[in-house]
Scaffold this active site. Structure first.
Site, PDB file in Angstrom:
ATOM      1  N   ARG A   1       0.840  -1.197   0.000  1.00  0.00           N
ATOM      2  CA  ARG A   1       0.000   0.000   0.000  1.00  0.00           C
ATOM      3  C   ARG A   1       0.873   1.243   0.000  1.00  0.00           C
ATOM      4  NH1 ARG A   1      -5.352  -0.915   1.827  1.00  0.00           N
ATOM      5  NH2 ARG A   1      -5.272  -2.944   2.822  1.00  0.00           N
TER       6      ARG A   1
ATOM      7  N   CYS B   1      -6.665  -1.998   8.706  1.00  0.00           N
ATOM      8  CA  CYS B   1      -7.269  -1.308   9.854  1.00  0.00           C
ATOM      9  C   CYS B   1      -7.252   0.214   9.689  1.00  0.00           C
ATOM     10  CB  CYS B   1      -6.534  -1.732  11.124  1.00  0.00           C
ATOM     11  SG  CYS B   1      -7.170  -0.968  12.599  1.00  0.00           S
TER      12      CYS B   1
ATOM     13  N   LYS C   1     -14.746   4.005  12.012  1.00  0.00           N
ATOM     14  CA  LYS C   1     -15.064   4.677  13.277  1.00  0.00           C
ATOM     15  C   LYS C   1     -15.260   6.178  13.065  1.00  0.00           C
ATOM     16  CE  LYS C   1     -15.300   1.112  14.209  1.00  0.00           C
ATOM     17  NZ  LYS C   1     -14.967  -0.190  13.591  1.00  0.00           N
TER      18      LYS C   1
ATOM     19  N   THR D   1       0.313 -10.506   6.319  1.00  0.00           N
ATOM     20  CA  THR D   1      -0.325  -9.969   5.111  1.00  0.00           C
ATOM     21  C   THR D   1      -1.845  -9.836   5.225  1.00  0.00           C
ATOM     22  OG1 THR D   1      -0.154 -12.223   4.254  1.00  0.00           O
ATOM     23  CG2 THR D   1       1.491 -10.647   3.486  1.00  0.00           C
TER      24      THR D   1
ATOM     25  N   GLY E   1     -23.144  -9.401  10.385  1.00  0.00           N
ATOM     26  CA  GLY E   1     -21.990  -9.466  11.286  1.00  0.00           C
ATOM     27  C   GLY E   1     -21.546  -8.059  11.650  1.00  0.00           C
TER      28      GLY E   1
ATOM     29  N   HIS F   1      -6.509  -5.612  17.555  1.00  0.00           N
ATOM     30  CA  HIS F   1      -5.779  -5.738  18.832  1.00  0.00           C
ATOM     31  C   HIS F   1      -5.228  -7.143  19.035  1.00  0.00           C
ATOM     32  CE1 HIS F   1     -10.169  -5.762  19.351  1.00  0.00           C
ATOM     33  NE2 HIS F   1      -9.979  -6.817  20.117  1.00  0.00           N
TER      34      HIS F   1
ATOM     35  N   HIS G   1     -19.067   7.474  40.957  1.00  0.00           N
ATOM     36  CA  HIS G   1     -20.493   7.777  40.797  1.00  0.00           C
ATOM     37  C   HIS G   1     -20.658   9.229  40.398  1.00  0.00           C
ATOM     38  CE1 HIS G   1     -24.803   7.795  41.447  1.00  0.00           C
ATOM     39  NE2 HIS G   1     -24.636   8.941  42.099  1.00  0.00           N
TER      40      HIS G   1
HETATM   41  P1  FAD Z   1      -3.859  -6.058   7.669  1.00  0.00           P
HETATM   42  O1  FAD Z   1      -4.264  -4.897   8.481  1.00  0.00           O
HETATM   43  O2  FAD Z   1      -4.806  -6.572   6.655  1.00  0.00           O
HETATM   44  O3  FAD Z   1      -2.488  -5.648   6.977  1.00  0.00           O
HETATM   45  C1  FAD Z   1      -1.869  -6.436   6.025  1.00  0.00           C
HETATM   46  C2  FAD Z   1      -1.055  -5.554   5.111  1.00  0.00           C
HETATM   47  O4  FAD Z   1      -0.216  -6.394   4.328  1.00  0.00           O
HETATM   48  C3  FAD Z   1      -1.862  -4.740   4.129  1.00  0.00           C
HETATM   49  O5  FAD Z   1      -1.514  -3.370   4.221  1.00  0.00           O
HETATM   50  C4  FAD Z   1      -1.476  -5.300   2.757  1.00  0.00           C
HETATM   51  O6  FAD Z   1      -1.415  -4.293   1.763  1.00  0.00           O
HETATM   52  C5  FAD Z   1      -0.098  -5.844   3.042  1.00  0.00           C
HETATM   53  N1  FAD Z   1       0.314  -6.920   2.143  1.00  0.00           N
HETATM   54  C6  FAD Z   1      -0.349  -8.059   1.838  1.00  0.00           C
HETATM   55  N2  FAD Z   1       0.402  -8.843   1.032  1.00  0.00           N
HETATM   56  C7  FAD Z   1       1.558  -8.161   0.827  1.00  0.00           C
HETATM   57  C8  FAD Z   1       2.740  -8.450   0.097  1.00  0.00           C
HETATM   58  N3  FAD Z   1       2.920  -9.590  -0.567  1.00  0.00           N
HETATM   59  N4  FAD Z   1       3.723  -7.517   0.092  1.00  0.00           N
HETATM   60  C9  FAD Z   1       3.588  -6.347   0.769  1.00  0.00           C
HETATM   61  N5  FAD Z   1       2.500  -6.052   1.491  1.00  0.00           N
HETATM   62  C10 FAD Z   1       1.508  -6.935   1.523  1.00  0.00           C
HETATM   63  N6  FAD Z   1     -10.644  -4.708  13.929  1.00  0.00           N
HETATM   64  C11 FAD Z   1     -10.736  -4.202  15.174  1.00  0.00           C
HETATM   65  O7  FAD Z   1     -10.081  -4.712  16.091  1.00  0.00           O
HETATM   66  N7  FAD Z   1     -11.536  -3.135  15.449  1.00  0.00           N
HETATM   67  C12 FAD Z   1     -12.281  -2.542  14.499  1.00  0.00           C
HETATM   68  O8  FAD Z   1     -12.989  -1.578  14.776  1.00  0.00           O
HETATM   69  C13 FAD Z   1     -12.216  -3.060  13.186  1.00  0.00           C
HETATM   70  N8  FAD Z   1     -12.935  -2.498  12.201  1.00  0.00           N
HETATM   71  C14 FAD Z   1     -12.837  -3.007  10.938  1.00  0.00           C
HETATM   72  C15 FAD Z   1     -13.612  -2.428   9.945  1.00  0.00           C
HETATM   73  C16 FAD Z   1     -13.548  -2.907   8.651  1.00  0.00           C
HETATM   74  C17 FAD Z   1     -14.379  -2.265   7.582  1.00  0.00           C
HETATM   75  C18 FAD Z   1     -12.669  -3.980   8.342  1.00  0.00           C
HETATM   76  C19 FAD Z   1     -12.559  -4.487   6.938  1.00  0.00           C
HETATM   77  C20 FAD Z   1     -11.907  -4.570   9.320  1.00  0.00           C
HETATM   78  C21 FAD Z   1     -11.993  -4.084  10.633  1.00  0.00           C
HETATM   79  N9  FAD Z   1     -11.260  -4.652  11.669  1.00  0.00           N
HETATM   80  C22 FAD Z   1     -11.363  -4.161  12.935  1.00  0.00           C
HETATM   81  C23 FAD Z   1     -10.360  -5.788  11.430  1.00  0.00           C
HETATM   82  C24 FAD Z   1      -8.902  -5.294  11.323  1.00  0.00           C
HETATM   83  O9  FAD Z   1      -8.802  -4.356  10.285  1.00  0.00           O
HETATM   84  C25 FAD Z   1      -7.981  -6.477  11.056  1.00  0.00           C
HETATM   85  O10 FAD Z   1      -8.179  -7.483  12.014  1.00  0.00           O
HETATM   86  C26 FAD Z   1      -6.527  -6.028  11.115  1.00  0.00           C
HETATM   87  O11 FAD Z   1      -6.278  -5.020  10.175  1.00  0.00           O
HETATM   88  C27 FAD Z   1      -5.593  -7.214  10.852  1.00  0.00           C
HETATM   89  O12 FAD Z   1      -4.280  -6.780  10.904  1.00  0.00           O
HETATM   90  P2  FAD Z   1      -3.120  -7.518  10.086  1.00  0.00           P
HETATM   91  O13 FAD Z   1      -1.875  -6.780  10.434  1.00  0.00           O
HETATM   92  O14 FAD Z   1      -3.180  -8.960  10.345  1.00  0.00           O
HETATM   93  O15 FAD Z   1      -3.458  -7.325   8.560  1.00  0.00           O
HETATM   94  P1  NAI Z   2     -18.537 -11.458  10.269  1.00  0.00           P
HETATM   95  O1  NAI Z   2     -17.979 -12.798  10.356  1.00  0.00           O
HETATM   96  O2  NAI Z   2     -18.565 -10.582  11.464  1.00  0.00           O
HETATM   97  O3  NAI Z   2     -20.050 -11.528   9.766  1.00  0.00           O
HETATM   98  C1  NAI Z   2     -20.408 -12.134   8.573  1.00  0.00           C
HETATM   99  C2  NAI Z   2     -21.893 -12.432   8.620  1.00  0.00           C
HETATM  100  O4  NAI Z   2     -22.299 -12.840   7.340  1.00  0.00           O
HETATM  101  C3  NAI Z   2     -22.241 -13.558   9.588  1.00  0.00           C
HETATM  102  O5  NAI Z   2     -23.346 -13.161  10.349  1.00  0.00           O
HETATM  103  C4  NAI Z   2     -22.550 -14.718   8.665  1.00  0.00           C
HETATM  104  O6  NAI Z   2     -23.477 -15.635   9.213  1.00  0.00           O
HETATM  105  C5  NAI Z   2     -23.130 -13.984   7.480  1.00  0.00           C
HETATM  106  N1  NAI Z   2     -23.060 -14.706   6.215  1.00  0.00           N
HETATM  107  C6  NAI Z   2     -22.079 -15.519   5.770  1.00  0.00           C
HETATM  108  N2  NAI Z   2     -22.364 -15.966   4.530  1.00  0.00           N
HETATM  109  C7  NAI Z   2     -23.552 -15.401   4.191  1.00  0.00           C
HETATM  110  C8  NAI Z   2     -24.370 -15.451   3.030  1.00  0.00           C
HETATM  111  N3  NAI Z   2     -24.012 -16.162   1.973  1.00  0.00           N
HETATM  112  N4  NAI Z   2     -25.513 -14.756   3.022  1.00  0.00           N
HETATM  113  C9  NAI Z   2     -25.885 -14.011   4.102  1.00  0.00           C
HETATM  114  N5  NAI Z   2     -25.151 -13.929   5.221  1.00  0.00           N
HETATM  115  C10 NAI Z   2     -23.992 -14.592   5.257  1.00  0.00           C
HETATM  116  O7  NAI Z   2     -17.755 -10.770   9.057  1.00  0.00           O
HETATM  117  P2  NAI Z   2     -17.727  -9.261   8.565  1.00  0.00           P
HETATM  118  O8  NAI Z   2     -18.834  -8.482   9.157  1.00  0.00           O
HETATM  119  O9  NAI Z   2     -17.581  -9.326   7.093  1.00  0.00           O
HETATM  120  O10 NAI Z   2     -16.366  -8.741   9.190  1.00  0.00           O
HETATM  121  C11 NAI Z   2     -15.124  -9.370   8.824  1.00  0.00           C
HETATM  122  C12 NAI Z   2     -14.150  -9.306   9.938  1.00  0.00           C
HETATM  123  O11 NAI Z   2     -13.756  -7.976  10.205  1.00  0.00           O
HETATM  124  C13 NAI Z   2     -14.733  -9.872  11.205  1.00  0.00           C
HETATM  125  O12 NAI Z   2     -14.011 -11.033  11.537  1.00  0.00           O
HETATM  126  C14 NAI Z   2     -14.538  -8.843  12.248  1.00  0.00           C
HETATM  127  O13 NAI Z   2     -13.875  -9.362  13.352  1.00  0.00           O
HETATM  128  C15 NAI Z   2     -13.682  -7.761  11.607  1.00  0.00           C
HETATM  129  N6  NAI Z   2     -14.287  -6.483  11.939  1.00  0.00           N
HETATM  130  C16 NAI Z   2     -14.219  -6.062  13.229  1.00  0.00           C
HETATM  131  C17 NAI Z   2     -14.824  -4.908  13.620  1.00  0.00           C
HETATM  132  C18 NAI Z   2     -14.768  -4.521  15.037  1.00  0.00           C
HETATM  133  O14 NAI Z   2     -13.973  -5.079  15.775  1.00  0.00           O
HETATM  134  N7  NAI Z   2     -15.575  -3.560  15.484  1.00  0.00           N
HETATM  135  C19 NAI Z   2     -15.530  -4.046  12.678  1.00  0.00           C
HETATM  136  C20 NAI Z   2     -15.583  -4.618  11.348  1.00  0.00           C
HETATM  137  C21 NAI Z   2     -14.956  -5.762  11.016  1.00  0.00           C
END
Ligand code: FAD
Ligand code: NAI
Length: 467
Positions: A36, A43, A52, A144, A183, A323, A446
């Site tokens: 990237r 995240c 957020k 990754t 979810g 986290h 409180h």
């Molecule tokens: P990532 O954050 O996915 O980072 C992996 C990085 O590796 C990426 O930047 C990618 O570009 C890079 N990469 C991949 N392959 C290669 C390669 N070959 N060479 C170089 N770079 C590469 N989690 C929470 O705890 N709280 C939340 O509120 C939350 N909200 C979320 C909201 C959304 C919309 C989404 C999609 C996820 C959310 N998550 C949340 C989940 C969280 O984003 C992930 O759990 C977290 O980012 C995982 O961290 P990671 O370091 O494992 O991977």
């Molecule tokens: P999720 O696993 O939370 O929810 C996916 C939902 O889709 C489930 O309820 C599942 O039963 C449903 N589902 C699966 N296949 C389906 C289908 N074919 N038709 C209809 N429903 C179907 O996954 P989500 O929401 O995509 O988030 C992905 C990951 O990102 C999660 O593991 C979550 O931990 C992380 N995340 C965390 C956040 C946070 O910590 N606040 C915020 C956003 C994402």
């Protein structure tokens, strides 16, 4: 740049960047590769942080439109400037990703931009456009992350059929947003667009929202979200999607079989989970094993089957949370520096940033019942919490589950204002092997929302006072 690195981290998300910084702090010579433009991974760029930012802005919009009058605050007609809201989100993300670049400089972590491929044991080749660099390395850490899980028959174009990434950047409020998956992403981003004026329908395969959460949480959230105006269709499966100029026709049928219906949407958000991302990493070449779902297999010390190659974060599975990835990042860095690194997976919290928020740590009542574990459960509603009433935000409850015999804390579940912060005391008590009585006897300020958690602990251990 060094000739040989002690550690090359592939992926600069919460797992990778934290591991890189911690390893550098422990004296290792570290490079972190990310494809990237900016650091911070999913995240910071397209996950936790932009979502957020939009949740906060849309909450303000709804509160100003709907709730301020009850506090005697007159605003006149509240209008939405979506461009300004999106610009603020972008600025928040920008600041945070630059912050990681600053931390890299401060800790002397070499940031190498480009796609990293493991070309041999002890060698990572980084390509960016026509530029190619070969890094020699003692240890490699795969961090990754993950990618959106595809839904067969519903091709994502990031315009009319979007993933979370597209849903974070819509240029206008859709009239009708259909979310596939009740979810975490579905409910958070569904809430954002509902608050901004979209009609939102959530289609979920299972018979509940937020599967895996405690039974009381799931029931409460279904009620709350429905009351907020979200239409929730459970036990329903999407069988196809047809995009046209005017929108998308989504065919949906009951999981148990029955009549197919077509739901018309302006935008469809596919949020059915995430899958490990290892494309182009060269795992085959060096023989790193993955499981049947594509997650990189590791042992308790994050070692893959190939010596000198480790993995953490979303790519190894478990809770896909920032986290959790960060804690693994610290632990693996400690292990690489010859220390004992450890993650307590029993005390990883989960938060859903809807309003009210949902927060959980430890075991659910339903999963403990299935195992026949005897428990004591205490529940306390926010309608009996003075601060929540003063704030005018009293929906939800705190629930404390303790072992029936020892009183040891097994799980805490909160639906309520600020639940994501209130859960912290329960995590700390669990980390110290504490009991419901420990929480109940701890003084809480409180008037505070935390008193609801204390009262739930009192109810589990003995008796609550204020209900
Ligand atoms: P990532 O954050 O996915 O980072 C992996 C990085 O590796 C990426 O930047 C990618 O570009 C890079 N990469 C991949 N392959 C290669 C390669 N070959 N060479 C170089 N770079 C590469 N989690 C929470 O705890 N709280 C939340 O509120 C939350 N909200 C979320 C909201 C959304 C919309 C989404 C999609 C996820 C959310 N998550 C949340 C989940 C969280 O984003 C992930 O759990 C977290 O980012 C995982 O961290 P990671 O370091 O494992 O991977
Ligand atoms: P999720 O696993 O939370 O929810 C996916 C939902 O889709 C489930 O309820 C599942 O039963 C449903 N589902 C699966 N296949 C389906 C289908 N074919 N038709 C209809 N429903 C179907 O996954 P989500 O929401 O995509 O988030 C992905 C990951 O990102 C999660 O593991 C979550 O931990 C992380 N995340 C965390 C956040 C946070 O910590 N606040 C915020 C956003 C994402």
């Amino acid at each position: 740049m060094a000739d040989t690195f002690d550690l090359v981290v592939i992926g600069g998300g919460p797992g990778g960047y934290v591991a890189a910084i911690k390893a550098a702090q422990l004296g290792l010579n570290v490079a972190c590769v990310d494809k990237r433009e900016t650091l911070g991974g999913t995240c910071l760029n397209v996950g936790c942080m932009p979502s957020k930012a939009l949740l906060q802005s849309s909450h303000h919009f709804e509160a100003a439109s709907r709730d301020f009058a009850a506090h005697g605050v007159k605003t006149g007609k509240v209008t939405l400037d979506l461009d300004a809201m999106m610009a603020r989100k972008t600025a928040v993300v920008d600041g945070l990703t630059k912050g990681i670049a600053y931390l890299f400089k401060k800790n002397k972590v070499e940031h190498v931009a480009g796609t990293g491929t493991i070309t041999a044991i002890g060698e990572v080749t980084v390509k960016q456009g026509r530029k190619k660099q070969v890094l020699k390395v003692r240890n490699i850490l795969i961090a990754t992350g993950s990618d959106v899980a595809p839904l067969p028959g519903v091709a994502i174009d990031e315009e009319k059929i979007v993933s979370s990434t597209g849903a974070l950047s819509l240029s206008k409020v859709p009239k009708h947003l259909v979310v596939v998956g009740a979810g975490v992403i579905g409910l958070e981003l569904g809430s954002v667009w509902r608050r901004l004026g979209a009609q939102v329908t959530v289609v979920e395969f299972l018979d509940t929202v937020l599967p895996g959460m405690d039974i009381d949480v799931r029931k409460q959230m279904k009620r709350t979200l429905t009351k907020q105006g979200m239409a929730i269709k459970l036990s329903s499966k999407v069988t196809g999607a047809k995009a046209s100029k005017t929108g998308v026709g989504l065919t949906v049928e009951p999981v148990a079989g029955g009549k197919t219906e077509t739901i018309k949407a302006d935008v469809v958000l596919v949020a059915i989970g995430r899958v490990p991302y290892t494309d182009g990493l060269g795992l085959d070449k060096v023989g790193v094993e993955t499981d049947e779902r594509g997650f990189v297999k590791v042992d308790g010390d994050f070692r893959t089957n190939v010596a000198g190659i480790y993995a953490i974060g979303d790519v190894i599975g478990g809770a896909m949370l920032a986290h959790k990835a960060e804690d693994e990042g610290v632990a693996v860095a400690e292990i690489l520096a010859g220390q004992k690194g450890h993650v307590d997976y029993a005390a990883i919290p989960g938060v859903v940033y809807t309003f009210p928020e949902v927060a959980a740590v430890g075991r659910t009542e339903d999963s403990l019942a299935k195992e026949g574990v005897a428990v004591k459960v205490g529940k306390f509603p926010f309608t009996a919490n003075s601060r929540a009433l003063a704030n005018g935000e009293a929906e939800g409850f705190a629930k404390v589950i303790a072992d029936a015999a020892s009183d040891r804390l097994l799980g805490v579940h909160i639906v309520g204002p600020g639940a994501g912060d209130l859960i912290q005391e329960a995590i700390t008590v669990m980390e110290f092997g504490g009991s419901a009585e420990d929480m109940a006897r701890t003084c809480h300020p409180h008037p505070g929302l935390g008193e609801a958690v204390k009262e739930a602990a009192m109810a589990a251990w003995d008796k609550a006072i204020h209900v």
